[in-house]
Design a protein around this motif. Sequence first.
Motif, PDB file in Angstrom:
ATOM      1  N   HIS A   1       4.456  10.674  -7.264  1.00 37.35           N
ATOM      2  CA  HIS A   1       3.681  11.116  -6.097  1.00 37.35           C
ATOM      3  C   HIS A   1       4.114  10.332  -4.871  1.00 37.35           C
ATOM      4  O   HIS A   1       4.825   9.328  -4.984  1.00 37.35           O
ATOM      5  CB  HIS A   1       2.170  10.978  -6.320  1.00 37.35           C
ATOM      6  CG  HIS A   1       1.695   9.567  -6.530  1.00 37.35           C
ATOM      7  ND1 HIS A   1       1.583   8.988  -7.771  1.00 37.35           N
ATOM      8  CD2 HIS A   1       1.316   8.605  -5.642  1.00 37.35           C
ATOM      9  CE1 HIS A   1       1.149   7.751  -7.651  1.00 37.35           C
ATOM     10  NE2 HIS A   1       0.984   7.482  -6.357  1.00 37.35           N
TER      11      HIS A   1
ATOM     12  N   GLU B   1      -0.904  11.762  -2.829  1.00 36.82           N
ATOM     13  CA  GLU B   1      -2.087  10.926  -2.993  1.00 36.82           C
ATOM     14  C   GLU B   1      -2.527  10.463  -1.609  1.00 36.82           C
ATOM     15  O   GLU B   1      -1.758   9.795  -0.908  1.00 36.82           O
ATOM     16  CB  GLU B   1      -1.743   9.712  -3.868  1.00 36.82           C
ATOM     17  CG  GLU B   1      -2.844   8.678  -3.994  1.00 36.82           C
ATOM     18  CD  GLU B   1      -2.399   7.429  -4.776  1.00 36.82           C
ATOM     19  OE1 GLU B   1      -1.245   6.983  -4.608  1.00 36.82           O
ATOM     20  OE2 GLU B   1      -3.220   6.906  -5.544  1.00 36.82           O
TER      21      GLU B   1
ATOM     22  N   GLU C   1       5.923   2.076  -5.996  1.00 34.28           N
ATOM     23  CA  GLU C   1       4.971   1.966  -7.098  1.00 34.28           C
ATOM     24  C   GLU C   1       5.631   2.493  -8.374  1.00 34.28           C
ATOM     25  O   GLU C   1       6.306   3.513  -8.334  1.00 34.28           O
ATOM     26  CB  GLU C   1       3.714   2.806  -6.775  1.00 34.28           C
ATOM     27  CG  GLU C   1       2.695   2.889  -7.903  1.00 34.28           C
ATOM     28  CD  GLU C   1       1.523   3.838  -7.589  1.00 34.28           C
ATOM     29  OE1 GLU C   1       1.382   4.290  -6.442  1.00 34.28           O
ATOM     30  OE2 GLU C   1       0.764   4.136  -8.522  1.00 34.28           O
TER      31      GLU C   1
ATOM     32  N   ALA D   1       5.844   6.635  -5.397  1.00 31.69           N
ATOM     33  CA  ALA D   1       5.585   6.243  -6.781  1.00 31.69           C
ATOM     34  C   ALA D   1       6.564   6.932  -7.717  1.00 31.69           C
ATOM     35  O   ALA D   1       6.765   8.147  -7.633  1.00 31.69           O
ATOM     36  CB  ALA D   1       4.157   6.610  -7.181  1.00 31.69           C
TER      37      ALA D   1
ATOM     38  N   HIS E   1       3.463   4.682   0.322  1.00 34.91           N
ATOM     39  CA  HIS E   1       4.323   4.299  -0.800  1.00 34.91           C
ATOM     40  C   HIS E   1       4.896   5.518  -1.490  1.00 34.91           C
ATOM     41  O   HIS E   1       4.409   6.631  -1.335  1.00 34.91           O
ATOM     42  CB  HIS E   1       3.572   3.424  -1.811  1.00 34.91           C
ATOM     43  CG  HIS E   1       2.431   4.105  -2.515  1.00 34.91           C
ATOM     44  ND1 HIS E   1       1.143   4.098  -2.030  1.00 34.91           N
ATOM     45  CD2 HIS E   1       2.392   4.823  -3.668  1.00 34.91           C
ATOM     46  CE1 HIS E   1       0.366   4.775  -2.863  1.00 34.91           C
ATOM     47  NE2 HIS E   1       1.092   5.229  -3.863  1.00 34.91           N
TER      48      HIS E   1
HETATM   49 ZN    ZN Z   1       0.129   5.755  -5.654  1.00 32.81          ZN
END
Ligand code: ZN
Length: 132
Positions: free
Chosen positions: A6, A53, A127, A79, A77
């Motif tokens: 994500h 997200e 992440e 991921a 971020h």
């Molecule tokens: Zn995340």
Amino acid sequence: MNKIEHIGIAVNSVKLAGDIYERLLNTTVYKTEDVASEGVKTAFLQAGPNKIELLEATNPDSPIAKFIEKRGEGIHHIAFEVTDIEAQMQRLKNEGFVLLNETPKQGADNKLVCFVHPKGTNGVLIELCQSI
Ligand code: ZN
């Protein structure tokens, strides 16, 4: 690393941003979740195989609050999905990356997560996440 799991976006309000991303992606938020340990409220949307997200700070000490204070709303971020988070953490440590947590921690969406310091990754917070 299997794929991008994500993209995390820091927002002032999950509710307001959720409405915008629902219209943008022509879908609905399928899940909201509070992650108390991180001081965030999250909302997830899906676009085809990809997930977004949205992250809102729930207290002023939250990393999201600090991020928005410094840089404003925006991509926070990326991921990556991993199959064995501990093995990947060890591999990255051996490669000289700085991990922000020494052991995997409980993240949103039933994931074990670990963050990699953005100083070693050209300014992008990474992440790792493994489904549990
Ligand atoms: Zn995340």
